[in-house]
Every structure is written in C-alpha cells, then in structure tokens.
Design an enzyme around this catalytic site. Structure first.
Site, PDB file in Angstrom:
ATOM      1  CG  HIS A   1      -0.034  -3.835   5.302  1.00 60.26           C
ATOM      2  ND1 HIS A   1      -0.861  -3.462   4.275  1.00 60.26           N
ATOM      3  CD2 HIS A   1       0.468  -5.051   4.954  1.00 60.26           C
ATOM      4  CE1 HIS A   1      -0.877  -4.407   3.353  1.00 60.26           C
ATOM      5  NE2 HIS A   1      -0.076  -5.389   3.739  1.00 60.26           N
TER       6      HIS A   1
ATOM      7  CG  HIS B   1      -2.067  -0.968   1.078  1.00 60.37           C
ATOM      8  ND1 HIS B   1      -2.663  -1.574   2.157  1.00 60.37           N
ATOM      9  CD2 HIS B   1      -2.733  -1.423  -0.026  1.00 60.37           C
ATOM     10  CE1 HIS B   1      -3.637  -2.372   1.733  1.00 60.37           C
ATOM     11  NE2 HIS B   1      -3.692  -2.300   0.416  1.00 60.37           N
TER      12      HIS B   1
ATOM     13  CD  GLU C   1      -0.538   0.704   4.428  1.00 57.09           C
ATOM     14  OE1 GLU C   1       0.180  -0.313   4.483  1.00 57.09           O
ATOM     15  OE2 GLU C   1      -1.782   0.638   4.325  1.00 57.09           O
TER      16      GLU C   1
ATOM     17  NE  ARG D   1      -6.289   0.390   0.206  1.00 58.81           N
ATOM     18  CZ  ARG D   1      -6.273  -0.206   1.389  1.00 58.81           C
ATOM     19  NH1 ARG D   1      -5.769   0.409   2.440  1.00 58.81           N
ATOM     20  NH2 ARG D   1      -6.759  -1.430   1.526  1.00 58.81           N
TER      21      ARG D   1
END
Length: 430
Positions: free
Chosen positions: A309, A184, A187, A240
């Site tokens: 994550h 993602h 992050e 994202r």
C-alpha cells in the site's frame, strides 16, 4: 388521468436518465480545481472527535491522512462549496489548522501531462507509472519469455476485468509467498513496486535475489482492484474503492475492509459514499470474493502473505480489529524490526512498524488479517510505501522514486523472509 400518470412516469424516467448521463459526464471530467488541502492537528480528545466525525458524515471532504491520537494530524482535501462550513467548525472549536496546498489539481495535471507525453510504445520500465492494460501486457510478455512464469487468473472484476497475476516457480513444493498490489486504486506506487520486485526475481543476477527467487513459489498479483485502478487513470485520480454501484450516486466499497474476518468491526463506514465503506456484507465485492477463493485453494501451500500500500513508510502486521496481540506477535515484531533496518541501509529510508491497531489505526476486514486469521498464514505483513507520513501529496509520488522504492523494498523482503525462515515458519511447508 391515466394518460397524465403515464406521461409523468415517462417524464420521471427520462429525467432520471438525463441526470444519470449528466452524472457520468461529470465523472468523466473529475477535477479538483480550487480544492485546497488542509493540515489539521487536534490538541485535545474533543478536537480529535470533532474532526474524525467529519470523515463519517461528509462526502465533500477527502481524508488522505487520519490522526490516530491527539497531536497527530489529518490531511484533508476540501471541496470549495464546503470550505466555509469546514473552516467555521475548526475555528469555532479552536482546532489548529493550516493550508498546505491551495489547489491540489496542479499536481494531478502535471502527472497527467507527463503520462500523456511519454513514449507510447516504449519498453515497459520503471521510469514512470503504467496503465492496467500496460501492466497486463507486460505480465503476458513475462510468461511468454520465461518458462518459470505462469499466468494466473483469479477471476473477474465487477466490470469484467481480469484479476491477472503470475506464478514464479523454479520447482514445485517450495513454500508459497503471495504478493498483493493495488487493492487501493489511487496508490500507484504499489503495483509499480510489485512489478519491479517481480522483474528482479525473474531477471536479476544478484546472488541474494536469485536465492530468494528460487527458494519460494511466488504468487504475484500487481492489481487486485483493476476497475478502481483503471478509473484513476481515466476519471478520478483520488479514487480508492471498487466500482460496483451502491445507489444512484455512490460507487464501490473499500476492498481492504471487505474481507470476512471481523468484518466491519473497526475503522469502517456504513455510508456507501465513504472511502472506507465496508460494503453491505463481507465479500460483497466480486474482487475480494474471487481473490479469497483463489487464495483458499492454496491453503497449505502459502507461508507468507504480503500486501503493498501507500503511503506513510510503515510495516504492519495483524491485528487491525483489536488491540489484542496475535499469538506470534513477538516474532512478527522482531521480524519487522530487522526488516525495516534492512530497508534503511540503501537510502536511509526510515520505516515504523507494529500491529495495525496500534501502529496506524483500527481497521478490520483487511486481506492480510484475513489471510492470517482464516487461512492460517502466520507471516502476514502490509507495507505502506513511500513517502513518509509528513508528505501532503503522497499518492502522487514522483516517478523518479519508483526504482529506489523497489530497490529498498526488495532488500527488506530478503530480510523479512530470511528472518521468518530462521524462526522455522516454512519448515512444515517444505
């Protein structure tokens, strides 16, 4: 009439071209000025459904935290033009809400100023976040300077960037551990933590870390969504997904909902503009397809698959598509309990743990579930790193937390692998 028709088609094409240019230019300057962030806490099942439905139908709302049950909270960034409709809906249904940031752009501006003013050609370190190019150059340097480190290429992204990783091995035949970061894009603490751990495995003189490094073959990929990560540095800090176009104004699929294991069954969207768009089919994204092919070639060699994550301080394990427990659920649960206790020892950082479906929310088509369910890697975990779920700006984790996050996570990784080894998970791999 013919000429008029030709002119009309040309005019339409020119208009579409100009609109595309405008859209691109707007994207290049993506900002969130005057975008407030709301914390919404439903007090009934009906209120929960009302707010959850907003996530599926509006691309003017960015859900940073999604409530799993009544009493949990949603953290939602609201576009200014959507503000009146948004608050009217909440007030009409008496849904509790509060503004926790009146302008989210401020934190992004502060971060960008800091990154722009940092020493351009200084040594690679963990006092700030790094661009994709800097991370790739550092991986090249590690491979050039350490004979135990071998560069890996798992394929190319949609925009032809390398899915670059390394293998760290002190001798063949050891159980394999796959480390995945950055799936993602927004992050940033994920690739920062992965590179920190890799650096420690290569250079640390701590006896525990040296034993950990030499006991396993490590396959480490800090950025498995390189297009998306680059986009967060260049255009949109909150991006994202991948960057494959789906229609004229929607881009990307969620690469952690795109894997071919119970694809699109739970916790996904069929709206291409949604952050959780699962893609038109499993492995529609070249990034997930290429990485799965690479992992598939390691079948029989991999003993653990660990993804990083952020955020919420959680340690999760399969499954995400169902509340049904996996065959070794008790082992995974006990290993996770020991792991989070180990993580807390250094700084007191508290993690929760559990299977994805129960501990966070239903979510199918993830890389960790796929590695567990398809590739038979029975030690499969996802870390949701700092900060905890109470933070409202969790994707903009201050850089002074990079090293502490890396330290405590490495502590916990020692425990995770030792606990699973003690249960015999790696015996057949030796």
């Amino acid at each position: 009439m013919v000429r008029h028709g030709v002119f009309s088609r040309c005019a339409v094409m020119a208009l579409l071209a100009s609109l595309s240019v405008v859209a691109i230019e707007a994207a290049e300057m993506a900002r969130y000025d005057s975008y407030p962030m709301y914390r919404v806490t439903p007090k009934s099942e009906e209120q929960l459904r009302v707010v959850a439905a907003m996530e599926q139908v509006s691309d003017s709302l960015i859900f940073l935290e999604t409530a799993r049950k009544v009493g949990d909270r949603f953290d939602i960034i609201v576009a200014p033009h959507k503000l009146a409709d948004f608050t009217e809906t909440l007030e009409a249904d008496y849904i509790p809400h509060e503004v926790i940031d009146e302008n989210v752009q401020r934190s992004f501006d502060e971060e960008r100023v800091r990154l722009m003013t940092k020493r351009a050609k200084g040594p690679f370190g963990w006092n700030d976040y790094h661009s994709l190019e800097e991370i790739h150059a550092w991986l090249d340097k590690m491979a050039a300077e350490h004979r135990e480190v071998e560069l890996l290429d798992a394929g190319r992204s949609h925009q032809n960037r390398t899915l670059k990783g390394v293998k760290l091995s002190y001798g063949e035949g050891r159980p394999g551990v796959f480390i995945e970061g950055g799936i993602h894009a927004r992050e940033w603490i994920s690739p920062a933590t992965v590179t920190y751990i890799l650096n420690e495995l290569v250079t640390s003189e701590d006896p525990q870390v040296r034993a950990l490094a030499s006991k396993y073959d490590w396959y480490v990929f800090p950025n498995v969504n390189p297009d998306g990560y680059a986009y967060t540095f260049q255009v949109n800090r909150l991006w994202r997904k991948t960057r494959k176009p789906y229609g004229p104004f929607c881009y990307g699929a969620d690469p952690n909902r795109n894997w071919d294991f119970h694809w699109a069954e739970q916790g996904t969207s069929n709206n291409p503009c949604s952050d959780t768009y699962a893609g038109p089919k499993a492995f529609s994204e070249v990034e997930t397809r290429s990485l799965s092919t690479f992992v598939g070639k390691l079948r029989g060699k991999l003993s653990a698959y660990i993804a990083f994550h952020s955020y919420s301080q959680l340690l999760l394990f399969p499954y995400g598509h169902t509340a049904e427990h996996s065959a070794n659920h008790q082992d995974l649960d006990e290993i996770a309990e020991a792991t989070v206790k180990s993580l807390a020892k250094r700084y007191g950082t508290q993690y929760q743990y559990g299977n994805v479906y129960d501990a966070i929310y239903p979510a199918s088509g993830s890389s960790v579930d796929w590695s567990y369910g398809v590739e038979d890697v029975k030690i499969a975990y996802t870390y949701e790193l700092r900060p905890n779920s109470d933070a409202w700006n969790g994707f903009v984790l201050p850089p002074d937390q990079i090293v502490p996050t890396g330290e405590e996570t490495l502590d916990s990784l020692v425990t995770l692998l030792q606990e699973s080894a003690d249960r015999g998970y790696y015996d057949v791999k030796n």
